[in-house]
Scaffold this active site. Sequence first.
Site, PDB file in Angstrom:
ATOM      1  N   LYS A 212      34.153 -26.611 135.581  1.00 52.63           N
ATOM      2  CA  LYS A 212      35.078 -26.092 134.569  1.00 52.63           C
ATOM      3  C   LYS A 212      36.329 -25.509 135.228  1.00 52.63           C
ATOM      4  O   LYS A 212      37.444 -25.688 134.730  1.00 52.63           O
ATOM      5  CB  LYS A 212      34.371 -25.031 133.711  1.00 52.63           C
ATOM      6  CG  LYS A 212      33.258 -25.634 132.848  1.00 52.63           C
ATOM      7  CD  LYS A 212      32.335 -24.570 132.278  1.00 52.63           C
ATOM      8  CE  LYS A 212      31.261 -25.173 131.387  1.00 52.63           C
ATOM      9  NZ  LYS A 212      30.200 -24.224 131.031  1.00 52.63           N
TER      10      LYS A 212
ATOM     11  N   ASP B 139      28.265 -25.691 137.513  1.00 47.27           N
ATOM     12  CA  ASP B 139      28.848 -25.883 136.184  1.00 47.27           C
ATOM     13  C   ASP B 139      30.166 -25.098 136.051  1.00 47.27           C
ATOM     14  O   ASP B 139      31.169 -25.625 135.567  1.00 47.27           O
ATOM     15  CB  ASP B 139      27.835 -25.424 135.118  1.00 47.27           C
ATOM     16  CG  ASP B 139      28.334 -25.650 133.706  1.00 47.27           C
ATOM     17  OD1 ASP B 139      28.309 -26.796 133.239  1.00 47.27           O
ATOM     18  OD2 ASP B 139      28.771 -24.665 133.077  1.00 47.27           O
TER      19      ASP B 139
ATOM     20  N   GLY C   9      33.082 -23.573 126.093  1.00 46.65           N
ATOM     21  CA  GLY C   9      32.550 -23.732 124.734  1.00 46.65           C
ATOM     22  C   GLY C   9      33.600 -23.573 123.666  1.00 46.65           C
ATOM     23  O   GLY C   9      34.543 -24.366 123.569  1.00 46.65           O
TER      24      GLY C   9
ATOM     25  N   GLY D 245      25.805 -23.325 123.429  1.00 52.83           N
ATOM     26  CA  GLY D 245      25.053 -23.363 122.172  1.00 52.83           C
ATOM     27  C   GLY D 245      25.572 -24.445 121.247  1.00 52.83           C
ATOM     28  O   GLY D 245      26.727 -24.889 121.365  1.00 52.83           O
TER      29      GLY D 245
ATOM     30  N   ARG E 230      14.577 -37.829 114.154  1.00 57.14           N
ATOM     31  CA  ARG E 230      15.809 -37.034 114.104  1.00 57.14           C
ATOM     32  C   ARG E 230      16.190 -36.777 112.646  1.00 57.14           C
ATOM     33  O   ARG E 230      15.946 -37.616 111.788  1.00 57.14           O
ATOM     34  CB  ARG E 230      16.962 -37.763 114.791  1.00 57.14           C
ATOM     35  CG  ARG E 230      16.750 -37.956 116.264  1.00 57.14           C
ATOM     36  CD  ARG E 230      17.920 -38.651 116.917  1.00 57.14           C
ATOM     37  NE  ARG E 230      17.743 -38.689 118.357  1.00 57.14           N
ATOM     38  CZ  ARG E 230      17.039 -39.616 119.004  1.00 57.14           C
ATOM     39  NH1 ARG E 230      16.463 -40.589 118.346  1.00 57.14           N
ATOM     40  NH2 ARG E 230      16.905 -39.560 120.316  1.00 57.14           N
TER      41      ARG E 230
ATOM     42  N   LYS F 104      31.701 -31.968 131.691  1.00 53.58           N
ATOM     43  CA  LYS F 104      32.542 -31.340 132.726  1.00 53.58           C
ATOM     44  C   LYS F 104      32.324 -31.916 134.120  1.00 53.58           C
ATOM     45  O   LYS F 104      33.265 -32.050 134.887  1.00 53.58           O
ATOM     46  CB  LYS F 104      32.355 -29.821 132.732  1.00 53.58           C
ATOM     47  CG  LYS F 104      30.892 -29.347 132.690  1.00 53.58           C
ATOM     48  CD  LYS F 104      30.474 -28.888 131.317  1.00 53.58           C
ATOM     49  CE  LYS F 104      28.968 -28.990 131.185  1.00 53.58           C
ATOM     50  NZ  LYS F 104      28.323 -27.891 130.561  1.00 53.58           N
TER      51      LYS F 104
ATOM     52  N   GLU G 257      21.878 -26.310 131.058  1.00 54.68           N
ATOM     53  CA  GLU G 257      21.932 -27.748 131.320  1.00 54.68           C
ATOM     54  C   GLU G 257      20.493 -28.260 131.422  1.00 54.68           C
ATOM     55  O   GLU G 257      19.578 -27.478 131.683  1.00 54.68           O
ATOM     56  CB  GLU G 257      22.650 -28.005 132.652  1.00 54.68           C
ATOM     57  CG  GLU G 257      24.084 -27.510 132.698  1.00 54.68           C
ATOM     58  CD  GLU G 257      24.972 -28.200 131.668  1.00 54.68           C
ATOM     59  OE1 GLU G 257      25.114 -29.424 131.731  1.00 54.68           O
ATOM     60  OE2 GLU G 257      25.513 -27.510 130.797  1.00 54.68           O
TER      61      GLU G 257
HETATM   62  N1  HSE Z   1      25.155 -24.977 130.321  1.00 54.24           N
HETATM   63  C1  HSE Z   1      26.479 -24.640 129.923  1.00 54.24           C
HETATM   64  C2  HSE Z   1      26.628 -23.138 129.907  1.00 54.24           C
HETATM   65  C3  HSE Z   1      26.756 -25.214 128.573  1.00 54.24           C
HETATM   66  O1  HSE Z   1      25.613 -22.452 129.944  1.00 54.24           O
HETATM   67  O2  HSE Z   1      27.748 -22.641 129.878  1.00 54.24           O
HETATM   68  C4  HSE Z   1      28.180 -25.116 128.127  1.00 54.24           C
HETATM   69  O3  HSE Z   1      29.059 -25.791 128.971  1.00 54.24           O
END
Ligand code: HSE
Length: 392
Positions: A195, A191, A124, A293, A43, A95, A180
Amino acid sequence: MKKLNIGLYGYGVVGQGLYTVLQKSKTVDAKVSAICVKHDKKRDVDENLITKDRSLILNNDDINVVVELIDDAGEAYQIVKEALLKGKSVVSGNKAMLAEHLEELIKIQEETGSSLLYDASSCGSIPVIRNLEEYYDNDLLVSLTGILNGSSNYILTQIFRDGKDYETALKEAQELGFAESDPSFDVSGKDSLFKLVILTLHAFGILVHTNKVFRFGIENLNDFDVKYTKEKGFNLKLVAKVVKVGDNKIAMYVMPTMLTRDKYIYGVEDEYNGVVIKGQFYDKQFMFGKGAGAYPTGSAVLSDITALAHNYKYEYKKRKFFKSNEFTGDYSLKIYLRFDNKKDSDLFEFEEIYEQYSGKGTNYVIGKISLKNLLKINDKIEKLPVFVSVIP
Ligand code: HSE
């Protein structure tokens, strides 16, 4: 301003993004003093910071902020809970974990006085949660409608704007670090639903379980659906919505939605997210920004960290002080249902049919159906060769 000593869990796309963004920001007196990871690998960070021992950060009394950016929702829950119980402030981007455990985590915050911030978990880089908490802290909110998932929006953009196929677009979304680690969460609408649950809590003060909300993703989209949408002059987006219906009732869903050009989210492309907030007197307001991102999400995490330096806490104002809202499935929508077999379309209990079409191997119906009736067949229809979309 409080001096922050950060223990970071996870050094994936967002963890690395945060680390870079944090080095560039001079506004906050914060340093990362340990990074807990799962696997050994090279890393671009000081090796001395890396640990694989989860308890090291939690048991370090000098660390006053835990930033949790890992994938595993179960582990994230354990870490966040323990950190809060130990009196540390926490920032989380998970989330799935938040949608499942917020009830308990709110209680722990009340008992311990610790603060848990998670603006980075939803949309984001767009500061939706804090706006809902602080600016829209009245009961005039009517609805919140948005594109809450960057990956599925990226995929739809590549298909509709650039004529790419689904698989290529999905692969790109993964390579660009938007998706993800299990991308089915992005394309199935899960997802977006996590949210939406979080945003609904801050918009309407009610925490709704995910299994009460109808959700349909973009996995079953086919060439016919694309052609149909384009011919009508619509654009297709995966939309999450919560809307007030009557006095103190709210309805919610996540569904592909065909949009006319006059809608704000019609032109939200690539990995961008867009959220339209509607109120009784101010009508519509629109927030737009990158939803996925490394750097956009890393910036949102930094903003949560900075807020902690100023001792900020979510007050959950609507939950505490407003007349509580109830969830309802009694809300009907006009949908487009494309299907191969009549027995599949028979599962849908339409209230009204407006249009029907039967062609070579493909059929569609446009009709009105309630969310309650859609929810009854949610598990079944995902696995069938059908596509469902809201249609104007
Ligand atoms: N995988 C999620 C998206 C990442 O594409 O929105 C951000 O929460």
